[in-house]
Design a protein around this motif. Sequence first.
Motif, short mmCIF file in Angstrom:
data_model
loop_
_atom_site.label_atom_id
_atom_site.label_comp_id
_atom_site.label_asym_id
_atom_site.label_seq_id
_atom_site.Cartn_x
_atom_site.Cartn_y
_atom_site.Cartn_z
N LYS A 567 -8.18 -21.64 -27.27
CA LYS A 567 -7.44 -21.14 -28.38
C LYS A 567 -6.44 -21.93 -28.55
CE LYS A 567 -6.18 -16.89 -27.37
NZ LYS A 567 -6.21 -15.53 -26.69
N LEU A 570 -7.37 -25.14 -30.65
CA LEU A 570 -7.59 -24.57 -31.97
C LEU A 570 -6.31 -24.36 -32.66
CD1 LEU A 570 -10.38 -21.97 -31.73
CD2 LEU A 570 -10.51 -24.23 -33.00
N ALA A 571 -5.36 -23.73 -31.94
CA ALA A 571 -4.00 -23.64 -32.81
C ALA A 571 -3.18 -24.80 -32.82
CB ALA A 571 -3.12 -22.92 -31.51
N GLN A 573 -4.73 -27.77 -33.37
CA GLN A 573 -5.38 -28.30 -34.64
C GLN A 573 -5.04 -27.84 -35.60
OE1 GLN A 573 -9.52 -27.60 -33.51
NE2 GLN A 573 -9.79 -29.38 -32.29
N ASP B 306 -9.58 -12.09 -30.16
CA ASP B 306 -10.38 -13.06 -29.30
C ASP B 306 -11.88 -12.58 -29.45
OD1 ASP B 306 -8.07 -14.29 -28.44
OD2 ASP B 306 -8.11 -13.57 -26.32
N MET B 309 -12.97 -14.12 -32.68
CA MET B 309 -13.21 -15.51 -32.68
C MET B 309 -14.14 -15.97 -31.80
SD MET B 309 -10.44 -18.17 -31.45
CE MET B 309 -11.13 -18.16 -29.73
N ASP B 358 -16.10 -23.75 -35.75
CA ASP B 358 -14.61 -24.11 -35.52
C ASP B 358 -13.63 -23.95 -36.69
OD1 ASP B 358 -15.10 -23.93 -32.70
OD2 ASP B 358 -14.48 -26.11 -32.34
N ALA B 361 -12.99 -20.32 -36.75
CA ALA B 361 -12.24 -20.00 -35.70
C ALA B 361 -10.84 -20.44 -35.41
CB ALA B 361 -13.00 -20.43 -34.10
N ARG B 362 -10.49 -21.64 -36.17
CA ARG B 362 -9.23 -22.07 -36.10
C ARG B 362 -8.44 -21.31 -36.99
NH1 ARG B 362 -10.94 -27.16 -37.71
NH2 ARG B 362 -11.20 -27.73 -35.68
N VAL B 365 -7.29 -17.86 -34.98
CA VAL B 365 -6.37 -17.86 -33.85
C VAL B 365 -5.23 -17.66 -34.62
CG1 VAL B 365 -7.50 -19.39 -31.98
CG2 VAL B 365 -6.30 -20.57 -34.03
N GLY B 366 -4.40 -16.62 -33.85
CA GLY B 366 -2.95 -16.53 -34.05
C GLY B 366 -3.15 -15.46 -35.42
#
Lengths: 603, 371
Positions: A567, A570-571, A573, B306, B309, B358, B361-362, B365-366
Motif C-alpha cells: 500500500k 502504491l500510495a 507512486q 484493502d 484492493m 496496479d 489498485a493505485r 489506495v487511500g
Amino acid sequence: MPTPTSRIRNFSIIAHIDHGKSTLADRLLERTGAVTEREMREQLLDSMDLERERGITIKAQAVRLTHRAADGQDYVLNLIDTPGHVDFSYEVSRSLAACEGAILLVDAAQGVQAQTLANAYLAIEAGLEIIPVLNKIDLPAADPDARAAEIVSILGGRPEDVLRVSAKTGAGIDELLERIVAEVPAPGGDPDAPLRALVFDSYFDAYRGVVCSIRVFDGVLCSGDVAHFMATAGTHEADEIGVLVPRPKQVSELGPGESGYLITGVKEIDRIRVGDTITHPRRRAETPLAGYAEPKPMVFSGLFPSDGDDFERLREALEKLRLNDASLVWEPETSRALGFGFRVGFLGLLHMEIVRERLEREYDLDLVATAPSVAYRVTTTAGEVREVRSPQDLPPVDERTSLQEPYVKAMVLVPSEFTGTIMELLQQRRGEMDGMHYLTEDRVELTYHVPLAEIVFDFFDTLKSRTRGFASFDYEPADYRESDLVKVDVLLAGDPVDAFSTITHRDKAYEYGRAMAQKLRELIPRQLFDIAIQAAIGSRIIARETVKAQRKDVTAKCYGGDITRKKKLLAKQKEGKKRMKMVGSVEVPQEAFVAALRVDDAS
Amino acid sequence: MSEPVAAYLHIPFCDRLCPYCDFAVVTGRGSDTDRYIDAVVSEILADRPAAPLRTVFIGGGTPSSIPASSIERLLGALSRQHGLADPEVTLESNPEHLAQDLVTSLASVGVNRLSMGAQSFDPVVLRALGRRHRPEDIDVGVAAARAAGMASVSLDLIFGHPAETDASWEATLERAIGLDVDHVSTYALTVERGTALSRSIAEGAPAPDDDVQADRYEVAVDRLGRAGFEHYEVSNHGRPGHRCDYNTEVWAGRPYLAYGLGAHGFRDGTRFRNVRAFDAYVTRVESGGSPRQGVDPIDPWEQEVDRFMIGLRIRDGVELGEAGPAFLDTDSGRRLVLRGILEVDGAMARVVDPLLTDAVAREVVGLSPPR
Ligand SMILES: Nc1nc2c(ncn2[C@@H]2O[C@H](COP(=O)(O)OP(=O)(O)OP(=O)(O)O)[C@@H](O)[C@H]2O)c(=O)[nH]1
Ligand code: SF4
Ligand SMILES: [Mg+2]
C-alpha cells in the motif's frame, strides 16, 4: 556637522561577473576597519541567501567606510558593490548615478570581458572618473601586462597606471585606497541650496517598512525633516536617517555628497520610486535630478501553482517579492492546461530562475513554469497596437496586419580565432552584424543587431560551448522589427495544449516542432492508451510522435502478505502521479512544460 | 471479527542468496536451525488461541533445507495452540533438495502441498538467476512428490530475465505442463532495491523489459489456459480444485496468523510484522518478549478498502462490498470503467487485463469513505 565634501569619495565597483568585486569590497571593509576580523566572512556584502549560495551578487549594496589617508586626513568613502550579471545591469546604472568615480575591476587571468566593456561604457556615459584595476594577480594564469594593454585600449591612459591587486591576498589594497582618495573627484554640491537627494535604491524591511538608499546632491537632510518626493508627489516624514557602516548607524543629518538610508514609515514599496528626487516641501528644488528608466522585463513566463488551490498564495508571494524587487511585473493568466496562474515578466533567465526558486523555497509553493517568451508587438486589423507576452494571446493571421519582435544590440567579445564561429552562430540566430572592433591583436568585439528571442534563452550556453568558454556576451534592448513569425501549437491526443504553444520564425518552425514532439515523447510516461503528440502551424501538422500504451503495470507478488508495504508503495507512486498535470486525459510531468526551453540545445 | 483459520510460518534458511531475492533470508546459519525452530514454537505457544486452522503455508527462505522433524514440531505447536482442521499444508522447496526420503518424511508429518522453486527449465536462465539446480532436478522432485502422495504439486516459474528468450520461456511452460503438476505460479522477474540484481543493472547489465514481460505473461496465460489451468490470480494458475487455500484467505482480506522472523500477519483488525533480523528475532522470543516490529491497527473502512484492493488481483473479480461503489463514484473510478480497464458485473468488479491491476489498485489506495 556634515562631512565637508572635500573629504568624501563616492564610487562603485564595476566588473564582469565573477571578477572579484565583492571580494575586493571585503578587503576594503577590512582594511578600513569597518568590520572586525571576527565579523569578516567572504563576500560579506552578498547578504541574501541566494547570493551566498550561488556566489554572485544580485542586488547592489552600499556601505560607508572611513579611511585615514597618507595625508593624515580622515576620508569618508561610500562604496557600492554592484552585480556583474547582465540581467541586473540596471543596478549598475543606478549605482553609478550616486557616484563620482568607479573602480573598473578586471580579472588578470580572463582579461576584459563583455560586461567589463558594457559597464565601462556606462561609467563613461555617466561622466565618472574610472580607476582601472587588475584583480587576481595572485593567480598563476594571470597575465597583467597583456591585460593592462587591453584596458588601455578601451580607456586610454598608460599601462603603468592600471593598478594591480589581489582581493584574495590583499596585495595592492593600500595603494588602491590612496588612488581612490587622490583620483575620485570630491562631490560638488551646495549645502545652502534647496535639498536634492536621489533615491538610488530601495528595499523592504519587515519591521521598518520601505528603506530608501539616498545620495544627497544639494542641501542638507535632517532627521525629522519632512521629505517631499518630486516624481510621486508624496510627502513623508524622515523618521530615521543613517549610514551603513555596514551596520545601520543613525545620523542626525546628511549633507551634500553623502549617501545613506532613509526610513519614512511608508510600508508600500509602490509609493517610492527609485530614481525619484527628494526635496523639502517648504523650500523646493526647482529641477529634479536626472532619474532613470524603470528596468524593462525582457522575458515572460507563465507561473502556475501545481495545486490550483495555491493560486492566492502565489499572488501574495509575488506581491511580497516585489517589495524587494521592483522589476517584477505580472498579470493573471489562464491556461486550459494549467489552470489559473500569472504571466510574469523577468529581466532575463537568471532573474527568472531566481524568482522561481525564491517562490518555491521561501513561500513553499510548487510551481509549473511554461517556456519563456519575449513580448511581440502586434497591430490588429482594427489598427490597435498590442503587446503580446504569451503565444496564447497572438491574434490569428487574418486579424493582424503586422507582427514585430524585439531586437537587441548584442556584443560578443572573443579571442579572434573564434570570429568565424561567432559569425556563423549569429547568422543562424538571424543576427545582422553592426561592427567588428579589435580590442587588441587577438581579442575582437563583435556587435550585432539580433532578435531578442534568439539570444535570451539558450544562446549563452551555446556560445560558451562553441568557444570553449572564451566568449562573453552582453546585450541591450534596441528596437522592434517586422518578422516572418508563426505560432507552433502542440496537440496531445488531438487537443491543443496552450501551454506548449510557441512563437518562432517560420524557417525554424519545422525543426522546432519536430524537436518538441520528440522531447515530449521522451518526457511523457507511457499511459493506459496510445498518446499522439503533434506539432502544428494552424491546421497543418508538421511533426508527429506517439507514446505507446503501457502494457504492464502490476507487481508479480503480493509481497508475501506484506500488504502494508504494498500500500505504501502504491500510495507513493500515486503521489508521484499527482505531481503530473492532467491535460485532458493525458498525464504530463511538470518538466515537460519547460521542455521547449531546451529544445534547441543542439543548434 | 472472525478468527483466522490460516497461518504462515517463515523459515529463513537458504544455502545461498539468489541475486534477485529480497525476502527475509539468512545464509550459512544451518547450525542455528534448532534454536530458530524453538523460537518459532515459543512464539506460537505464546499466542492467543485462534480457530482450528484450515490452511498452513510454510514459506521462506527455503523450508526444504531443514529436516522434516523440524516441520513436525512446528505443525505440532500450531495443533496444540489453535487446533488443526485437516488443513492444506503447503511447503516451499528448492528442487535440489527433493530426494525421495525427505519428501516422504514431509508427507508423513503432514505436508500435503509441495511448492517448488523451479523457476525455469532452461539451464542458461537458471544460471542467470543464480539458481543451483538443474532442470532434471525438477522432474525428480515432482516424481518424488507424486510418489509420496502429495495432494497438490505446484511449480514457481520466473519469466522475463534478459537471458531468457521467447523460445526458452515457451519450452519451460511446455515442460511444466508436461509434468502434469496441479498448480503453476508465474512471476515476472522484479528488480527489488538493494539486491545484487539491481546493483548489476545500475552498473550496466541489461534490465528486464516491461513489454517483453507483458508478451511472456500473455503466452503463459494462453498456454496454461489451454492445458486446463484456471488463471485465478494475477500470477497463479491451478487445475480445478487446486487453487491455494492459504492465498485465497489472504486475498479475500480475511485475517491470518504469521510466525517467524520477518513474517507479516493480520488479526483483530491489526496488521503486524515481526523483526527481520535473525538474532533480534530469536533473542526477543527467548527472553519472553514480543518479536513484533510493527503493529498497524486498521479501521474497518480501511480494511474494507484493502479487501477490495487486494481482491482486484483475483481473476473471478472482487465483490463490490462497500468500497466498490465508493470507488466507482470517484473520477478515477469512473475513468477506469469508461476506458474498459475495470469491468463491473452485478456485485462484482474485475480488472479486465490483469497486467494493469496496479493501475487500478493505485487509484484505490487511500479511498475515502462515502459521506
Ligand atoms: N585567486 C583569486 N581569486 C579571487 C580574487 N578575487 C576574487 N576571487 C574569487 O573569484 C570568485 C568571484 O568573486 P566575487 O567577489 O564573488 O566576484 P564578483 O565580481 O562580486 O561576482 P558577481 O557579483 O557575481 O558579479 C570567488 O571565488 C573569489 O574567491 C583574487 O584576487 N584572487
Ligand atoms: S532460494 Fe528463494 S528465498 Fe532463498 S535466496 Fe533464493 S530466492 Fe531467496
Ligand atoms: Mg559580487
